[in-house]
Motif scaffolding. Structure first.
Motif, PDB file in Angstrom:
ATOM      1  N   VAL A 195       0.920  -0.822  -5.336  1.00 57.49           N
ATOM      2  CA  VAL A 195       0.291   0.248  -6.128  1.00 57.49           C
ATOM      3  C   VAL A 195       0.723   1.614  -5.619  1.00 57.49           C
ATOM      4  O   VAL A 195       1.031   2.525  -6.394  1.00 57.49           O
ATOM      5  CB  VAL A 195      -1.244   0.102  -6.097  1.00 57.49           C
ATOM      6  CG1 VAL A 195      -1.933   1.325  -6.673  1.00 57.49           C
ATOM      7  CG2 VAL A 195      -1.671  -1.149  -6.861  1.00 57.49           C
ATOM      8  N   MET A 196       0.779   1.781  -4.305  1.00 58.38           N
ATOM      9  CA  MET A 196       1.204   3.072  -3.746  1.00 58.38           C
ATOM     10  C   MET A 196       2.654   3.375  -4.091  1.00 58.38           C
ATOM     11  O   MET A 196       2.994   4.511  -4.419  1.00 58.38           O
ATOM     12  CB  MET A 196       1.024   3.083  -2.220  1.00 58.38           C
ATOM     13  CG  MET A 196      -0.384   3.313  -1.791  1.00 58.38           C
ATOM     14  SD  MET A 196      -0.663   3.497  -0.007  1.00 58.38           S
ATOM     15  CE  MET A 196       0.906   3.468   0.739  1.00 58.38           C
ATOM     16  N   LEU A 197       3.525   2.363  -4.016  1.00 55.72           N
ATOM     17  CA  LEU A 197       4.936   2.590  -4.288  1.00 55.72           C
ATOM     18  C   LEU A 197       5.199   2.843  -5.762  1.00 55.72           C
ATOM     19  O   LEU A 197       6.178   3.515  -6.103  1.00 55.72           O
ATOM     20  CB  LEU A 197       5.760   1.408  -3.787  1.00 55.72           C
ATOM     21  CG  LEU A 197       5.829   1.240  -2.266  1.00 55.72           C
ATOM     22  CD1 LEU A 197       6.596  -0.021  -1.896  1.00 55.72           C
ATOM     23  CD2 LEU A 197       6.465   2.463  -1.622  1.00 55.72           C
ATOM     24  N   GLN A 198       4.345   2.351  -6.642  1.00 52.70           N
ATOM     25  CA  GLN A 198       4.525   2.612  -8.080  1.00 52.70           C
ATOM     26  C   GLN A 198       4.203   4.064  -8.416  1.00 52.70           C
ATOM     27  O   GLN A 198       4.699   4.583  -9.405  1.00 52.70           O
ATOM     28  CB  GLN A 198       3.639   1.682  -8.900  1.00 52.70           C
ATOM     29  CG  GLN A 198       4.152   0.272  -8.975  1.00 52.70           C
ATOM     30  CD  GLN A 198       3.244  -0.627  -9.790  1.00 52.70           C
ATOM     31  OE1 GLN A 198       2.142  -0.241 -10.147  1.00 52.70           O
ATOM     32  NE2 GLN A 198       3.717  -1.824 -10.080  1.00 52.70           N
ATOM     33  N   HIS A 199       3.365   4.702  -7.627  1.00 53.66           N
ATOM     34  CA  HIS A 199       2.960   6.080  -7.914  1.00 53.66           C
ATOM     35  C   HIS A 199       3.876   7.102  -7.250  1.00 53.66           C
ATOM     36  O   HIS A 199       3.620   8.295  -7.357  1.00 53.66           O
ATOM     37  CB  HIS A 199       1.506   6.301  -7.502  1.00 53.66           C
ATOM     38  CG  HIS A 199       0.541   5.623  -8.394  1.00 53.66           C
ATOM     39  ND1 HIS A 199       0.159   6.128  -9.605  1.00 53.66           N
ATOM     40  CD2 HIS A 199      -0.109   4.437  -8.263  1.00 53.66           C
ATOM     41  CE1 HIS A 199      -0.689   5.303 -10.181  1.00 53.66           C
ATOM     42  NE2 HIS A 199      -0.860   4.257  -9.379  1.00 53.66           N
ATOM     43  N   ILE A 200       4.902   6.646  -6.604  1.00 51.92           N
ATOM     44  CA  ILE A 200       5.837   7.589  -5.961  1.00 51.92           C
ATOM     45  C   ILE A 200       6.941   7.962  -6.925  1.00 51.92           C
ATOM     46  O   ILE A 200       7.428   7.277  -7.711  1.00 51.92           O
ATOM     47  CB  ILE A 200       6.425   7.001  -4.663  1.00 51.92           C
ATOM     48  CG1 ILE A 200       5.336   6.884  -3.622  1.00 51.92           C
ATOM     49  CG2 ILE A 200       7.572   7.820  -4.161  1.00 51.92           C
ATOM     50  CD1 ILE A 200       5.798   6.311  -2.308  1.00 51.92           C
TER      51      ILE A 200
END
Length: 68
Positions: A63-68
């Motif tokens: 989830v964190m990497l998708q928002h980068i």
């Protein structure tokens, strides 16, 4: 992951030493028993904690990497 590590370690407090106080001084006595292999019954909760913790950690990472 923390719960799985503590369950695997078998030492919730993190220490295998017995602590005694004599005349105001702390004396730590070591555990002379050799470590025993864990039984399958004690490994079941460890595997559940570690698998669930790893899945949640990796899900959060995705989830964190998708928002980068």
């Amino acid at each position: 992951l923390y719960l799985g590590w503590n369950a695997w370690d078998g030492r919730p407090g993190g220490s295998t030493k017995k602590v005694t106080y004599w005349r105001g001084q702390r004396i730590e006595l070591s555990n002379d028993r050799p470590p025993q292999a864990p039984s399958w019954q004690s490994l079941a909760p460890v595997l559940v904690y570690l698998l669930l913790g790893t899945a949640l950690f990796l899900g959060g990472l995705v989830v964190m990497l998708q928002h980068i």
